[in-house]
Write a protein that holds these residues in place. Structure first.
Motif, PDB file in Angstrom:
ATOM      1  N   LEU A   1       0.644  -1.199   0.134  1.00 31.98           N
ATOM      2  CA  LEU A   1      -0.038  -0.062  -0.096  1.00 31.98           C
ATOM      3  C   LEU A   1       0.849   1.252   0.006  1.00 31.98           C
ATOM      4  CD1 LEU A   1      -2.436  -1.167   2.800  1.00 31.98           C
ATOM      5  CD2 LEU A   1      -2.786  -1.238   0.246  1.00 31.98           C
ATOM      6  N   PRO A   2       0.160   2.317  -0.451  1.00 33.07           N
ATOM      7  CA  PRO A   2       1.079   3.661  -0.385  1.00 33.07           C
ATOM      8  C   PRO A   2       1.673   3.957   0.896  1.00 33.07           C
ATOM      9  CG  PRO A   2      -1.054   4.240  -1.260  1.00 33.07           C
ATOM     10  CD  PRO A   2      -0.904   2.574  -0.941  1.00 33.07           C
ATOM     11  N   SER A   3       0.970   3.929   1.898  1.00 35.36           N
ATOM     12  CA  SER A   3       1.329   4.091   3.323  1.00 35.36           C
ATOM     13  C   SER A   3       1.940   2.722   4.098  1.00 35.36           C
ATOM     14  CB  SER A   3       0.204   4.806   4.012  1.00 35.36           C
ATOM     15  OG  SER A   3      -0.129   5.785   3.484  1.00 35.36           O
ATOM     16  N   PHE A   4       3.050   2.742   4.275  1.00 36.37           N
ATOM     17  CA  PHE A   4       3.560   1.578   4.763  1.00 36.37           C
ATOM     18  C   PHE A   4       4.730   1.812   5.645  1.00 36.37           C
ATOM     19  CE2 PHE A   4       7.865   1.950   2.782  1.00 36.37           C
ATOM     20  CZ  PHE A   4       7.341   2.761   1.542  1.00 36.37           C
ATOM     21  N   ARG A   5       5.054   0.704   6.536  1.00 37.45           N
ATOM     22  CA  ARG A   5       6.241   0.762   7.431  1.00 37.45           C
ATOM     23  C   ARG A   5       7.082  -0.484   7.140  1.00 37.45           C
ATOM     24  NH1 ARG A   5       3.514   0.317  13.494  1.00 37.45           N
ATOM     25  NH2 ARG A   5       1.652   1.268  12.647  1.00 37.45           N
ATOM     26  N   LYS A   6       8.374  -0.075   7.706  1.00 35.71           N
ATOM     27  CA  LYS A   6       9.306  -1.190   7.376  1.00 35.71           C
ATOM     28  C   LYS A   6      10.155  -1.277   8.524  1.00 35.71           C
ATOM     29  CE  LYS A   6       9.621  -1.231   2.147  1.00 35.71           C
ATOM     30  NZ  LYS A   6       9.023  -2.508   2.091  1.00 35.71           N
ATOM     31  N   LEU A   7      10.533  -2.537   8.854  1.00 38.01           N
ATOM     32  CA  LEU A   7      11.312  -2.748  10.262  1.00 38.01           C
ATOM     33  C   LEU A   7      12.662  -2.321  10.191  1.00 38.01           C
ATOM     34  CD1 LEU A   7      11.099  -3.871  12.858  1.00 38.01           C
ATOM     35  CD2 LEU A   7      12.048  -6.100  11.915  1.00 38.01           C
ATOM     36  N   TYR A   8      13.100  -1.563  10.980  1.00 35.87           N
ATOM     37  CA  TYR A   8      14.505  -0.643  10.930  1.00 35.87           C
ATOM     38  C   TYR A   8      15.393  -1.420  11.813  1.00 35.87           C
ATOM     39  CZ  TYR A   8      17.607   3.125  11.113  1.00 35.87           C
ATOM     40  OH  TYR A   8      18.821   4.001  11.092  1.00 35.87           O
ATOM     41  N   ARG A   9      15.001  -1.426  13.245  1.00 35.81           N
ATOM     42  CA  ARG A   9      15.946  -1.983  14.093  1.00 35.81           C
ATOM     43  C   ARG A   9      15.381  -2.598  15.080  1.00 35.81           C
ATOM     44  NH1 ARG A   9      18.551  -0.663  10.421  1.00 35.81           N
ATOM     45  NH2 ARG A   9      20.717   0.518  10.401  1.00 35.81           N
ATOM     46  N   ARG A  10      16.165  -3.555  15.784  1.00 29.38           N
ATOM     47  CA  ARG A  10      15.642  -4.214  16.906  1.00 29.38           C
ATOM     48  C   ARG A  10      16.408  -3.795  18.275  1.00 29.38           C
ATOM     49  NH1 ARG A  10      12.706  -8.679  16.057  1.00 29.38           N
ATOM     50  NH2 ARG A  10      12.987  -9.435  14.112  1.00 29.38           N
ATOM     51  N   VAL A  11      15.736  -3.337  19.156  1.00 26.78           N
ATOM     52  CA  VAL A  11      16.392  -2.676  20.365  1.00 26.78           C
ATOM     53  C   VAL A  11      17.011  -4.200  21.014  1.00 26.78           C
ATOM     54  CG1 VAL A  11      16.075  -1.872  22.749  1.00 26.78           C
ATOM     55  CG2 VAL A  11      14.766  -0.922  20.724  1.00 26.78           C
ATOM     56  N   THR A  12      18.295  -3.924  21.509  1.00 25.81           N
ATOM     57  CA  THR A  12      19.067  -4.636  22.365  1.00 25.81           C
ATOM     58  C   THR A  12      18.660  -4.522  23.777  1.00 25.81           C
ATOM     59  OG1 THR A  12      20.607  -4.141  20.992  1.00 25.81           O
ATOM     60  CG2 THR A  12      21.241  -5.968  22.337  1.00 25.81           C
ATOM     61  N   HIS A  13      18.055  -5.497  24.438  1.00 25.64           N
ATOM     62  CA  HIS A  13      17.819  -4.963  25.706  1.00 25.64           C
ATOM     63  C   HIS A  13      18.906  -5.446  26.876  1.00 25.64           C
ATOM     64  CE1 HIS A  13      13.484  -4.160  25.023  1.00 25.64           C
ATOM     65  NE2 HIS A  13      13.762  -4.965  23.939  1.00 25.64           N
ATOM     66  N   GLU A  14      19.486  -4.274  27.198  1.00 26.00           N
ATOM     67  CA  GLU A  14      20.841  -4.629  28.108  1.00 26.00           C
ATOM     68  C   GLU A  14      20.544  -3.118  29.012  1.00 26.00           C
ATOM     69  OE1 GLU A  14      23.882  -4.865  25.278  1.00 26.00           O
ATOM     70  OE2 GLU A  14      23.649  -2.391  24.693  1.00 26.00           O
ATOM     71  N   GLY A  15      21.342  -3.185  30.167  1.00 27.10           N
ATOM     72  CA  GLY A  15      21.514  -1.949  30.860  1.00 27.10           C
ATOM     73  C   GLY A  15      20.255  -1.384  31.352  1.00 27.10           C
ATOM     74  N   VAL A  16      19.963  -0.144  31.112  1.00 28.34           N
ATOM     75  CA  VAL A  16      18.726   0.587  31.617  1.00 28.34           C
ATOM     76  C   VAL A  16      17.557  -0.072  30.881  1.00 28.34           C
ATOM     77  CG1 VAL A  16      17.641   2.773  31.585  1.00 28.34           C
ATOM     78  CG2 VAL A  16      20.297   2.491  31.811  1.00 28.34           C
ATOM     79  N   PHE A  17      17.693  -0.535  29.564  1.00 31.69           N
ATOM     80  CA  PHE A  17      16.644  -1.199  29.024  1.00 31.69           C
ATOM     81  C   PHE A  17      16.256  -2.607  28.984  1.00 31.69           C
ATOM     82  CE2 PHE A  17      16.566   2.997  27.498  1.00 31.69           C
ATOM     83  CZ  PHE A  17      17.924   3.553  27.007  1.00 31.69           C
ATOM     84  N   LYS A  18      16.917  -3.163  30.140  1.00 34.02           N
ATOM     85  CA  LYS A  18      17.064  -4.675  30.058  1.00 34.02           C
ATOM     86  C   LYS A  18      15.739  -5.072  29.880  1.00 34.02           C
ATOM     87  CE  LYS A  18      19.740  -8.302  31.995  1.00 34.02           C
ATOM     88  NZ  LYS A  18      18.526  -9.281  32.006  1.00 34.02           N
ATOM     89  N   ASP A  19      14.644  -4.810  30.429  1.00 36.47           N
ATOM     90  CA  ASP A  19      13.304  -5.600  30.428  1.00 36.47           C
ATOM     91  C   ASP A  19      12.384  -4.688  29.564  1.00 36.47           C
ATOM     92  OD1 ASP A  19      13.698  -5.954  33.781  1.00 36.47           O
ATOM     93  OD2 ASP A  19      13.649  -7.469  32.177  1.00 36.47           O
ATOM     94  N   ASN A  20      12.613  -3.209  29.596  1.00 32.69           N
ATOM     95  CA  ASN A  20      11.719  -2.444  28.798  1.00 32.69           C
ATOM     96  C   ASN A  20      12.325  -1.321  28.334  1.00 32.69           C
ATOM     97  OD1 ASN A  20      11.933  -1.078  31.031  1.00 32.69           O
ATOM     98  ND2 ASN A  20       9.864  -1.677  31.878  1.00 32.69           N
ATOM     99  N   LEU A  21      11.644  -0.401  27.599  1.00 27.86           N
ATOM    100  CA  LEU A  21      11.970   0.991  27.441  1.00 27.86           C
ATOM    101  C   LEU A  21      11.243   1.826  28.595  1.00 27.86           C
ATOM    102  CD1 LEU A  21      13.633   1.432  24.822  1.00 27.86           C
ATOM    103  CD2 LEU A  21      11.936   2.514  23.801  1.00 27.86           C
ATOM    104  N   PRO A  22      11.891   2.413  29.503  1.00 27.05           N
ATOM    105  CA  PRO A  22      11.104   2.999  30.490  1.00 27.05           C
ATOM    106  C   PRO A  22      10.437   4.374  30.000  1.00 27.05           C
ATOM    107  CG  PRO A  22      13.473   2.989  30.763  1.00 27.05           C
ATOM    108  CD  PRO A  22      13.152   2.380  29.559  1.00 27.05           C
TER     109      PRO A  22
END
Lengths: 414, 344
Positions: free
Chosen positions: B247-268
């Motif tokens: 479709l003309p409006s689309f999304r594409k996957l860019y990156r996967r967050v590496t869950h480490e440090g502050v972001f171990k379980d989640n993006l706070p």
């Protein structure tokens, strides 16, 4: 009044001592002067002209040789088989043919109009939503068995009911199920289904994040999903139309759906081995592992067919046709004619009254001119020679022959 | 045809099998209001809870959408008020802008980043066919051997383009960095497994090394394909871009967050900064550019439509149940009286 009008007013007409060309002429007279479909049946060489003149010619093989049979559209072995030919096979095959024609238009409208909706979203560039071989095989593999089973195996009620209740034949005669209005109903149904089949998946998949692992889809990903839903919907529509399910029908309908799933799985691997259809590579893996696909597989065909299902059931409950009543009676192992006697009592319609009057007058006139009924008898007693219940049983009969002895012998029977 | 004709020749009789004589045993379903009532109840009972589950799953997903098309450049990186204007003047320039955004709730992992475009017709017929799959699979194709569909991005001055075609030429080249504002921690991510594994393992392979010397880069690219990061035709960003959207409006996957440090379980929850390296000109197609930061469930990203549709169909089914009940009371029983026995 001319000859045709008189003959047309009669329930049956006996023409005797006619030559083969005169037989054909009688048929052509009816064909040219009325909109009726004519059927001629005969067993001898002298019937060939008549058989070929009529819309439907039936030849009987047997005593008088094979000339009539060779010239005919249908051949039967005995005259009494005509009843079966018309009421059982004729009626059934007519309905089957109607179903196949209407269904074939519907399923193709369904698929190709989806491309029209897609065109609004691809800049009208002509990009196809489905892969080209999938489109090509739609009518060859995936939706060819359901109309096959509709056309070969389907039936509404048993042979016995069809023979015992000739009124059922009226359904095909009156073109109730096959006329311009019915055709457009099927066509619009196809367009309605195509709308749902395109827009529902678009809404479910347009945000592209449909995998638990985050990857995004592509043109042919959505295309094959829509195609899957289309094949399933179209096959289930055939299932809704089918009134008699035998094992071959099951194979046709469920087998077609299964065949598509298997085909997609195989076709998605082809490019690894053969340089062909690169755009399909890997699609089956991703489609079959997408939870949104399976969830919408149970939703989209059901949403499409809900209207069909509801309409069929409601119409059948509120105003069932004769065939449907007969079906229900049969399945309860009851005599279907029970319903007929309650609903379809023969009544002396206005038409019958007019015909009786006209005929009585004519026959008395002819009979008196031939010296059978004395002309000076009063009008009321002239009707004595009509059988007592003539209004109910309709034995109006016009004799076209001028051999006085023959007329007298017919009269005594009448 | 009946097989009762006693006079007919025995050998000319049609075969007396169930299939030939149309005597196959058949199930004849009767669809009246009464007989289909159970179906509606079953549909309602299955679909409504399922719809509720799907809606709740979707609502629990936290998604942040940032439209950065008109972002203001950081001081010193552009002469014009917006990056968009700057690219209009010089499409090859690069502009940097920063945006602040807020994550409203803790985003439990796995968290992924998408980029999105609008009004970009990757589904245009000429665009979709503008690629050479053999070249992408690692075959060293000369200019003459390349597919004509790649034109006008087939070759420059007699040298083949690698990778040829309009799809590759229009590769999305904005890049992003995200910082967690409270202590300026950079969000790390990977770009492995963003493309379809079936694509990466089979459809995209690097050609022999000398082929890189015999080809040129597509006109819109800054670097040749072997200078991409990571290098080669199996660069996952390229593979993701080459999967043309429907479709003309689309999304594409860019990156996967590496869950480490502050972001171990989640993006706070909290304030974040998005740094954009604005390279991709959209004024030509009047499109919007967006970044989506979202977490994933078993179903993927936020999808309110599926759950809503299930709820809708389930409720319609329940309503129909009652409608059919009334119809059966009104019409079915009337005919029972007429016939002297119950309707189906």
């Amino acid at each position: 009044m001319d000859f045709f009008q008189l003959a047309h007013a009669c329930k049956s007409v006996i023409c005797c001592r006619v030559s083969p060309s005169q037989k054909a002429e009688v048929v052509e007279l009816v064909k040219s002067r009325s909109k009726a479909i004519t059927l001629a049946i005969g067993d001898g060489a002298n019937d060939v002209a008549m058989i070929q003149a009529a819309h439907i010619g039936i030849g009987i093989t047997g005593v008088e040789g094979l000339q009539a049979a060779c010239a005919a559209d249908y051949t039967i072995a005995q005259f009494r088989f005509l009843v079966n030919l018309l009421f059982v096979h004729g009626a059934r095959n007519y309905k089957r043919l109607v179903d196949v024609i209407l269904y074939s238009f519907y399923k193709n409208i369904c698929l190709y109009v989806i491309q029209v909706w897609f065109a609004f979203q691809n800049g009208f560039s002509g990009q196809i939503l489905f892969e080209k071989w999938c489109i090509g095989f739609y009518n060859v593999f995936f939706t060819s068995a359901p109309p096959g089973s509709l056309g070969l195996l389907n039936f509404q009620c048993s042979k016995r009911s069809r023979l015992n209740i000739p009124t059922l034949y009226k359904d095909s005669q009156s073109r109730r199920h096959f006329n311009i209005k019915v055709f457009w109903q099927w066509a619009f149904n196809g367009i309605y289904h195509s709308l749902l089949l395109y827009w529902l998946p678009v809404f479910f998949f347009k945000h592209d994040a449909v995998f638990g692992t985050g990857q995004s889809g592509d043109n042919f990903f959505i295309g094959n999903i829509v195609y899957t839903f289309t094949v399933v919907t179209v096959c289930l529509k055939a299932a809704l139309i089918t009134t008699a399910w035998d094992f071959l029908t099951h194979i046709a309908i469920w087998g077609s759906i299964l065949l598509w799933f298997v085909f997609l799985a195989i076709y998605s691997q082809v490019w690894k081995f053969v340089p062909f259809s690169a755009e399909m590579y890997g699609l089956a893996n991703w489609i079959y592992s997408c939870p949104a696909f399976w969830l919408s597989l149970f939703l989209v065909p059901l949403a499409c067919l809900l209207r069909d299902f509801v309409w069929t059931s409601l119409r059948r409950t509120v105003s069932p046709s004769l065939v449907e009543h007969v079906q229900e009676q049969e399945l309860k192992n009851e005599d279907p004619s029970l319903y007929i006697t309650l609903q379809y009592k023969r009544s002396k319609s206005q038409e019958n009254i007019e015909r009786t009057k006209m005929l009585t007058g004519m026959m008395v006139h002819d009979a008196s001119s031939m010296g059978i009924v004395p002309p000076q008898q009063p009008a009321e007693t002239r009707k004595d020679w009509l059988p007592p219940n003539s209004g109910f049983i309709d034995i109006e009969c016009f004799v076209i022959d001028y051999q006085p002895e023959w007329v007298r012998s017919v009269q005594s029977v009448v | 045809m009946s097989s009762e004709g006693a006079e007919s020749n025995q050998s000319r009789r049609p075969k007396n099998t169930a299939f030939r004589q149309q005597r196959l045993p058949a199930w004849q379903p009767i669809l009246t209001a009464k007989s289909v009532l159970p179906i509606f109840i079953v549909i309602g009972v299955i679909f409504i809870p399922l719809g509720v589950v799907l809606v709740i799953t979707s609502n629990n997903i936290v998604e942040v959408e940032i439209d950065y098309t008109d972002c203001t450049p950081v001081p010193g990186s552009s002469l014009l008020p917006t990056c968009k204007d700057m690219l209009k003047v010089d499409p090859k320039s690069s502009c940097r802008c920063d945006l602040q955004f807020e994550v409203p709730r803790d985003m439990t992992g796995p968290v992924v980043i998408y980029y999105g475009l609008t009004n970009f017709y990757q589904n245009h017929r000429r665009y979709v066919k503008s690629r050479d799959d053999d070249q992408l699979a690692g075959m060293a194709r000369s200019l003459l051997e390349l597919s004509d569909d790649c034109a006008p991005f087939k070759g420059i001055n007699g040298t083949a383009i690698l990778p040829c075609g309009a799809i590759a030429n229009s590769l999305f080249n904005d890049s992003f960095t995200i910082f967690y504002s409270s202590n300026s921690v950079k969000v790390n991510w990977t770009k492995t497994n963003i493309a379809w594994d079936t694509d990466k393992s089979v459809k995209f392979k690097n050609p022999p090394d000398d082929y890189f010397n015999r080809t040129v880069k597509p006109p819109n690219w800054d670097v040749t394909v072997n200078k991409l990061d990571p290098e080669g035709l199996d660069n996952e960003d390229l593979i993701v871009w080459m999967r043309t959207a429907a479709l003309p409006s689309f999304r594409k996957l860019y990156r996967r967050v590496t869950h480490e440090g502050v972001f171990k379980d989640n993006l706070p929850k909290g304030n974040y900064t998005l740094e954009v390296q604005y390279n991709y000109p959209t004024y030509l197609f009047a499109g919007r550019k967006r970044v989506y930061i979202t977490n994933l469930s078993w179903m993927g990203g936020k999808n309110p439509f599926l759950g809503g549709a299930y709820l809708l169909v389930g409720s319609v089914s329940i309503v129909l149940f009652f409608v059919f009940l009334i119809v059966h009371m009104k019409f079915g029983t009337k005919q029972e009286a007429l016939l002297g026995h119950p309707r189906y």
